[in-house]
Design an enzyme around this catalytic site. Structure first.
Site, PDB file in Angstrom:
ATOM      1  N   HIS A 247      -1.343 -10.558   9.889  1.00 54.33           N
ATOM      2  CA  HIS A 247      -0.602  -9.535   9.135  1.00 54.33           C
ATOM      3  C   HIS A 247       0.356  -8.714   9.990  1.00 54.33           C
ATOM      4  CE1 HIS A 247       0.017  -6.838   5.800  1.00 54.33           C
ATOM      5  NE2 HIS A 247      -0.421  -5.788   6.478  1.00 54.33           N
TER       6      HIS A 247
ATOM      7  N   GLY B 258       0.823  -1.221   0.000  1.00 50.38           N
ATOM      8  CA  GLY B 258       0.000   0.000   0.000  1.00 50.38           C
ATOM      9  C   GLY B 258       0.844   1.254   0.000  1.00 50.38           C
ATOM     10  N   GLY B 259       1.731   1.385   0.994  1.00 53.68           N
ATOM     11  CA  GLY B 259       2.614   2.543   1.020  1.00 53.68           C
ATOM     12  C   GLY B 259       2.868   3.047   2.414  1.00 53.68           C
TER      13      GLY B 259
ATOM     14  N   GLU C 287       8.323  -2.916  13.835  1.00 58.16           N
ATOM     15  CA  GLU C 287       7.172  -3.718  14.278  1.00 58.16           C
ATOM     16  C   GLU C 287       7.422  -4.424  15.602  1.00 58.16           C
ATOM     17  OE1 GLU C 287       5.313  -5.891  11.113  1.00 58.16           O
ATOM     18  OE2 GLU C 287       4.128  -7.090  12.515  1.00 58.16           O
TER      19      GLU C 287
ATOM     20  N   ARG D 213      -9.939  -2.357   9.150  1.00 59.70           N
ATOM     21  CA  ARG D 213      -9.533  -3.722   8.793  1.00 59.70           C
ATOM     22  C   ARG D 213     -10.175  -4.819   9.630  1.00 59.70           C
ATOM     23  NH1 ARG D 213      -3.194  -3.424   7.419  1.00 59.70           N
ATOM     24  NH2 ARG D 213      -3.715  -2.200   5.600  1.00 59.70           N
TER      25      ARG D 213
ATOM     26  N   HIS E 282      -5.243  -9.167   8.093  1.00 59.33           N
ATOM     27  CA  HIS E 282      -5.566  -8.407   6.883  1.00 59.33           C
ATOM     28  C   HIS E 282      -6.739  -9.087   6.187  1.00 59.33           C
ATOM     29  CE1 HIS E 282      -5.235  -6.236   3.132  1.00 59.33           C
ATOM     30  NE2 HIS E 282      -4.291  -5.472   3.660  1.00 59.33           N
TER      31      HIS E 282
ATOM     32  N   GLU F 164      -6.536   4.498   1.836  1.00 65.99           N
ATOM     33  CA  GLU F 164      -6.743   3.172   2.434  1.00 65.99           C
ATOM     34  C   GLU F 164      -7.797   3.318   3.525  1.00 65.99           C
ATOM     35  OE1 GLU F 164      -2.933   0.339   1.934  1.00 65.99           O
ATOM     36  OE2 GLU F 164      -2.582   1.986   3.284  1.00 65.99           O
TER      37      GLU F 164
ATOM     38  N   ARG G 238      -4.034  -0.957  14.169  1.00 68.81           N
ATOM     39  CA  ARG G 238      -3.167  -0.051  13.403  1.00 68.81           C
ATOM     40  C   ARG G 238      -3.890   0.484  12.179  1.00 68.81           C
ATOM     41  NH1 ARG G 238       0.443  -0.960   8.858  1.00 68.81           N
ATOM     42  NH2 ARG G 238      -0.383  -3.072   8.887  1.00 68.81           N
TER      43      ARG G 238
HETATM   44  P1  FAD Z   1      11.052  -6.348   9.012  1.00 70.53           P
HETATM   45  O1  FAD Z   1      11.014  -5.596   7.740  1.00 70.53           O
HETATM   46  O2  FAD Z   1      10.157  -7.516   9.142  1.00 70.53           O
HETATM   47  O3  FAD Z   1      12.556  -6.812   9.245  1.00 70.53           O
HETATM   48  C1  FAD Z   1      12.915  -7.619  10.342  1.00 70.53           C
HETATM   49  C2  FAD Z   1      14.381  -7.975  10.203  1.00 70.53           C
HETATM   50  O4  FAD Z   1      14.868  -8.604  11.386  1.00 70.53           O
HETATM   51  C3  FAD Z   1      14.677  -8.951   9.071  1.00 70.53           C
HETATM   52  O5  FAD Z   1      15.841  -8.507   8.422  1.00 70.53           O
HETATM   53  C4  FAD Z   1      14.941 -10.267   9.804  1.00 70.53           C
HETATM   54  O6  FAD Z   1      15.763 -11.163   9.103  1.00 70.53           O
HETATM   55  C5  FAD Z   1      15.635  -9.737  11.039  1.00 70.53           C
HETATM   56  N1  FAD Z   1      15.636 -10.634  12.200  1.00 70.53           N
HETATM   57  C6  FAD Z   1      14.567 -11.099  12.885  1.00 70.53           C
HETATM   58  N2  FAD Z   1      14.978 -11.837  13.926  1.00 70.53           N
HETATM   59  C7  FAD Z   1      16.327 -11.834  13.910  1.00 70.53           C
HETATM   60  C8  FAD Z   1      17.327 -12.423  14.719  1.00 70.53           C
HETATM   61  N3  FAD Z   1      17.059 -13.190  15.780  1.00 70.53           N
HETATM   62  N4  FAD Z   1      18.635 -12.211  14.401  1.00 70.53           N
HETATM   63  C9  FAD Z   1      18.968 -11.470  13.320  1.00 70.53           C
HETATM   64  N5  FAD Z   1      18.055 -10.896  12.513  1.00 70.53           N
HETATM   65  C10 FAD Z   1      16.753 -11.074  12.815  1.00 70.53           C
HETATM   66  N6  FAD Z   1       3.088  -1.403   6.458  1.00 70.53           N
HETATM   67  C11 FAD Z   1       2.865  -0.165   5.956  1.00 70.53           C
HETATM   68  O7  FAD Z   1       3.044   0.825   6.653  1.00 70.53           O
HETATM   69  N7  FAD Z   1       2.471  -0.032   4.661  1.00 70.53           N
HETATM   70  C12 FAD Z   1       2.266  -1.087   3.832  1.00 70.53           C
HETATM   71  O8  FAD Z   1       1.924  -0.916   2.674  1.00 70.53           O
HETATM   72  C13 FAD Z   1       2.466  -2.374   4.347  1.00 70.53           C
HETATM   73  N8  FAD Z   1       2.261  -3.469   3.573  1.00 70.53           N
HETATM   74  C14 FAD Z   1       2.590  -4.691   4.067  1.00 70.53           C
HETATM   75  C15 FAD Z   1       2.476  -5.801   3.237  1.00 70.53           C
HETATM   76  C16 FAD Z   1       2.865  -7.053   3.690  1.00 70.53           C
HETATM   77  C17 FAD Z   1       2.748  -8.242   2.789  1.00 70.53           C
HETATM   78  C18 FAD Z   1       3.343  -7.207   5.016  1.00 70.53           C
HETATM   79  C19 FAD Z   1       3.758  -8.543   5.531  1.00 70.53           C
HETATM   80  C20 FAD Z   1       3.419  -6.111   5.853  1.00 70.53           C
HETATM   81  C21 FAD Z   1       3.045  -4.848   5.389  1.00 70.53           C
HETATM   82  N9  FAD Z   1       3.151  -3.730   6.200  1.00 70.53           N
HETATM   83  C22 FAD Z   1       2.906  -2.492   5.678  1.00 70.53           C
HETATM   84  C23 FAD Z   1       3.764  -3.828   7.525  1.00 70.53           C
HETATM   85  C24 FAD Z   1       5.241  -3.400   7.403  1.00 70.53           C
HETATM   86  O9  FAD Z   1       5.761  -3.893   6.189  1.00 70.53           O
HETATM   87  C25 FAD Z   1       6.078  -3.917   8.540  1.00 70.53           C
HETATM   88  O10 FAD Z   1       5.466  -3.610   9.762  1.00 70.53           O
HETATM   89  C26 FAD Z   1       7.454  -3.261   8.500  1.00 70.53           C
HETATM   90  O11 FAD Z   1       8.039  -3.466   7.238  1.00 70.53           O
HETATM   91  C27 FAD Z   1       8.319  -3.824   9.592  1.00 70.53           C
HETATM   92  O12 FAD Z   1       9.618  -3.361   9.415  1.00 70.53           O
HETATM   93  P2  FAD Z   1      10.734  -3.814  10.429  1.00 70.53           P
HETATM   94  O13 FAD Z   1      11.991  -3.179   9.984  1.00 70.53           O
HETATM   95  O14 FAD Z   1      10.271  -3.573  11.817  1.00 70.53           O
HETATM   96  O15 FAD Z   1      10.791  -5.415  10.270  1.00 70.53           O
HETATM   97  C1  SIN Z   2      -1.865  -3.089   2.275  1.00 73.89           C
HETATM   98  O1  SIN Z   2      -1.306  -2.672   1.268  1.00 73.89           O
HETATM   99  O2  SIN Z   2      -3.057  -3.420   2.309  1.00 73.89           O
HETATM  100  C2  SIN Z   2      -1.077  -3.220   3.520  1.00 73.89           C
HETATM  101  C3  SIN Z   2      -0.931  -1.905   4.139  1.00 73.89           C
HETATM  102  C4  SIN Z   2      -0.555  -2.029   5.580  1.00 73.89           C
HETATM  103  O3  SIN Z   2      -0.525  -3.113   6.133  1.00 73.89           O
HETATM  104  O4  SIN Z   2      -0.304  -0.978   6.175  1.00 73.89           O
END
Ligand code: FAD
Ligand code: SIN
Length: 518
Positions: A336, A48-49, A360, A275, A229, A113, A371
């Site tokens: 999700h 989504g973004g 996250e 959602r 989701h 959205e 959220r």
């Molecule tokens: P992540 O991007 O999940 O990265 C976690 C990292 O930690 C990874 O590199 C993993 O390998 C590493 N890791 C984990 N455990 C360990 C360990 N023990 N040792 C070493 N490394 C480890 N959010 C939005 O705001 N907009 C969107 O459009 C959106 N679309 C989404 C679509 C999908 C399909 C999904 C699944 C989620 C979406 N979300 C969206 C949610 C959002 O993408 C996530 O909440 C966000 O990307 C989380 O980022 P992060 O850096 O916290 O974790």
């Molecule tokens: C989506 O594109 O529907 C995911 C967006 C989000 O999880 O924030």
């Protein structure tokens, strides 16, 4: 600097880890540990973004109101204010780092959205936002002095005198164990979506940061709130694939298996309702029609809009024999996003000195019980930036605002159950989906809690990545289940069939801490 000594160690290389690394590299030495390759994460799949009040009809105040409304009485208003006020500054960083947001006539294009009162979602490559963010940031990090260790699984937070000293990690390729020391340890390990049978999440998202933090004595909050989701592709033999909410934002309609549009029967906002409401309505509709999916219909939209605005979704479905410009898309809800996590203050600091969490895995308080779409990428950068600011301030001897005092509970103990099935990952995922999923009840949660406690007690010492991940998932499952059992009401994403309404006495948080009360 000694070989294994860094100013910052960041665990995880999604948006939170990479963005923090880029800012921290301006302050000191940085090590990123990541358990797969750099780009294995959820960030890469975001469609989504990223939400930010950039439009002419928008303002941080309006974004603040929408975020609070989604949080259903449990968001921390101060944290939400930070999120919406500091959004523009962090978006400017992303643009400076090279993220190619989509534009029209020189202006960033914004989409809509659910539960946003205006169009405020910035995207890149149509529905390939996450991939553009991840690849842009990882390329940039590689061009700095940041050291990145791939295939390195963080397995334990090392403490000295109740402060962080470093981290122990396992090199998953050769099985060697290493210890790294640092001034600031930042958990950016993402959520815990792999807990559930049906999920949009990447394989690496196994709740590791929450489990490591809990084991070290950090507080874990709000984990009963797991977002499902509503629209995830449900095709036999095909792994769940997200069909973005933005598809409904651009006019997509939900129909039941009989072809009838049903969302207006449930709620006035229909497909654009929050959602959790759309997900539960789909479950009711699947039950009524005795089917395992509903359909998302975009056949009335212009094929050009569909293929240019959603190229990834179009291509993925096409590769699986479905032309979405002509046929209906079978969809069902899937796990999700975890709203709760490692409890932090507005600077990303946990209750353990030197331990921070972002993205996250952190619970900053912005999401409350639910959220708002596209607020998580934003939260990762806004609070990620504050982590680096906090460490700079701490280095100058300034005291940070401590975490407000809460009253944490410990995990309860159970008698072992002799009739529980043996533990394996699919069994855990089915248990969580069936008993701790979209609709919950006291009876099922109690069953799940007992099974999980038995499984936890039976776990052998972990030795490799799968066994560490299973350990972490079981602990997260216990935390989520116990919190869901305690919260005898329905609020946001947490729905109890035996307590179907929100109750004023439950307008509070559930916090866990190991050894609480001892
Ligand atoms: P992540 O991007 O999940 O990265 C976690 C990292 O930690 C990874 O590199 C993993 O390998 C590493 N890791 C984990 N455990 C360990 C360990 N023990 N040792 C070493 N490394 C480890 N959010 C939005 O705001 N907009 C969107 O459009 C959106 N679309 C989404 C679509 C999908 C399909 C999904 C699944 C989620 C979406 N979300 C969206 C949610 C959002 O993408 C996530 O909440 C966000 O990307 C989380 O980022 P992060 O850096 O916290 O974790
Ligand atoms: C989506 O594109 O529907 C995911 C967006 C989000 O999880 O924030």
């Amino acid at each position: 600097m000694k070989n294994n000594q860094f100013d910052y160690i960041i665990i995880g290389s999604g948006i939170a880890g990479l963005y923090i690394a880029l800012l921290a590299a301006e302050q000191g030495s940085v090590l990123i540990l990541t358990k797969g390759s750099v780009d294995d994460c959820n960030t890469r799949y975001a469609q989504g973004g990223i939400a930010a009040a950039m439009g002419r009809d928008d303002s941080p105040d309006l974004h603040f109101d929408d975020t609070l409304a989604a949080g259903d009485g449990l968001s921390d208003a101060d944290a939400v204010r930070i999120l919406t006020d500091e959004a523009a500054d962090c978006i400017a960083d992303l643009i400076r780092f090279g993220v190619p947001f989509d534009t029209l006539n020189g202006e960033i294009t914004l989409t809509r959205e659910a539960a946003h009162s205006v169009s405020r979602i910035m995207h890149a490559g149509g529905d390939a936002t996450g991939e553009h963010i991840e690849v842009t940031l990882s390329r940039r990090v590689r061009s700095t002095g940041v050291k990145i260790l791939e295939n390195c699984l963080a397995t334990e937070i090392l403490l000295r005198n109740d402060s962080v000293e470093g981290v122990r990690s396992l090199d998953c390729r050769i099985g060697s164990v290493e210890e790294y020391r640092c001034r600031s340890l930042i958990l950016a390990t993402g959520g815990a979506g792999r807990l559930f049978k049906y999920t949009t999440n990447s394989d690496v998202v196994t709740g590791d940061g929450i489990a490591l933090a809990f084991a070290a004595g950090a507080e874990i909050s709000d984990v009963e709130f797991f977002q499902f989701h509503p629209t995830v592709l449900r095709l036999p033999g095909v792994a769940p694939f997200l069909i973005s909410e933005a598809v409904r934002g651009e006019g997509g309609i939900l129909r039941n298996v009989e072809g009838r549009r049903f969302m207006p029967d449930y709620v006035a906002e229909a497909e654009m309702a929050p959602r959790d409401i759309v997900a539960r309505s789909i479950v009711y509709e699947m039950q009524k029609t005795d089917s395992d999916s509903v359909f998302l219909d975009v056949t009335h939209l212009s094929p050009r809009l569909v293929t240019t605005r959603f190229p990834q979704i179009y291509r993925f479905c096409q590769e699986h024999g479905l032309d979405i410009t002509k046929g209906l898309i079978p969809v069902a809800p899937a796990a999700h996003y975890l709203m709760g996590g490692v409890r932090v203050n507005s600077w990303g600091e946990t209750n353990i000195k030197g331990l921070f969490a972002a993205g996250e895995t952190a619970c900053t308080g912005v999401h409350g019980a639910n959220r708002l779409a596209s607020n998580s990428l934003l939260e990762s950068v806004v609070f990620g930036k504050r982590v680096v600011e906090a460490t700079e301030r701490a280095a100058c001897g300034e005291d940070l605002v401590p975490l407000p005092v809460d009253d944490p509970c410990a995990l309860p103990e159970y008698e072992r159950c002799s009739t529980c099935p043996p533990l394996n990952l699919p069994g855990l995922q089915s248990l969580m989906w069936e008993k701790v999923g979209i609709m919950r009840s006291g009876k099922e949660l109690r069953d799940a809690a007992r099974t999980l406690a038995t499984w936890e007690a039976s776990l052998p010492e972990p030795s490799d990545r799968p066994s560490h991940e299973l350990h972490n998932l079981v602990l997260c499952a216990r935390l989520i289940t116990e919190a869901a059992l305690l919260r005898e009401e329905s609020r946001g994403a947490h729905f109890r069939t035996d307590f179907p309404r929100a109750l004023p006495e439950w307008q509070r948080h559930i916090v866990f801490r190991k050894n609480a009360g001892e």
